[in-house]
Design a protein around this motif. Structure first.
Motif, PDB file in Angstrom:
ATOM      1  N   ILE A  68       0.836  -1.201   0.000  1.00 15.62           N
ATOM      2  CA  ILE A  68       0.000   0.000   0.000  1.00 15.62           C
ATOM      3  C   ILE A  68       0.868   1.248   0.000  1.00 15.62           C
ATOM      4  CG2 ILE A  68      -1.683   1.334   1.346  1.00 15.62           C
ATOM      5  CD1 ILE A  68      -2.698  -1.447   2.368  1.00 15.62           C
ATOM      6  N   LYS A  69       1.895   1.261   0.852  1.00 14.40           N
ATOM      7  CA  LYS A  69       2.774   2.437   0.946  1.00 14.40           C
ATOM      8  C   LYS A  69       3.551   2.661  -0.345  1.00 14.40           C
ATOM      9  CE  LYS A  69       6.411   4.625   3.643  1.00 14.40           C
ATOM     10  NZ  LYS A  69       6.448   5.642   2.641  1.00 14.40           N
ATOM     11  N   THR A  70       4.114   1.601  -0.906  1.00 16.73           N
ATOM     12  CA  THR A  70       4.921   1.772  -2.115  1.00 16.73           C
ATOM     13  C   THR A  70       4.060   2.164  -3.317  1.00 16.73           C
ATOM     14  OG1 THR A  70       4.889  -0.623  -2.490  1.00 16.73           O
ATOM     15  CG2 THR A  70       6.838   0.289  -1.408  1.00 16.73           C
ATOM     16  N   VAL A  71       2.863   1.580  -3.440  1.00 15.23           N
ATOM     17  CA  VAL A  71       1.964   1.956  -4.534  1.00 15.23           C
ATOM     18  C   VAL A  71       1.527   3.409  -4.375  1.00 15.23           C
ATOM     19  CG1 VAL A  71      -0.319   1.559  -5.549  1.00 15.23           C
ATOM     20  CG2 VAL A  71       1.160  -0.375  -5.052  1.00 15.23           C
ATOM     21  N   SER A  72       1.220   3.802  -3.140  1.00 14.73           N
ATOM     22  CA  SER A  72       0.810   5.183  -2.873  1.00 14.73           C
ATOM     23  C   SER A  72       1.927   6.169  -3.217  1.00 14.73           C
ATOM     24  CB  SER A  72       0.403   5.328  -1.410  1.00 14.73           C
ATOM     25  OG  SER A  72      -0.185   6.575  -1.188  1.00 14.73           O
TER      26      SER A  72
END
Length: 95
Positions: A33-37
């Motif tokens: 989630i963090k890396t995609v965001s």
């Protein structure tokens, strides 16, 4: 909310892109989630591949990931998901 014309335009841009991330049997993790965001913050458009060992529903996975990254699901085709989130300084000019 994007118009149909804008979604078609974003699909055409994503067509030539390679998937940047993969979702495996672990599903959606906090790190994903963090890396995609972070990626969406820079590039606005991302293509994600869902591996065959992921036994979750593909459309549900796409919806969940879009909600968690505050983005919009543009397309789910085959085992690939395309997400879009407009940044403060847009790089993609929508029609």
């Amino acid at each position: 909310m994007l118009t149909t014309k804008q979604k078609v335009y974003l699909r055409s841009l994503a067509q030539t892109e390679k998937p940047v991330f993969q979702i495996g049997h672990d599903g959606i993790s906090d790190n994903l989630i963090k890396t995609v965001s972070d990626y969406l913050k820079k590039h606005e458009l991302v293509k994600i591949s869902v591996l065959k060992n992921n036994d979750g529903d593909l459309k549900e996975t796409a919806f969940d990931l879009a909600m968690m990254t505050k983005s919009e699901c543009i397309q789910v085709i085959g085992r690939q998901i395309v997400l879009y989130r407009r940044s403060k300084e847009p790089k993609i000019i929508l029609p």
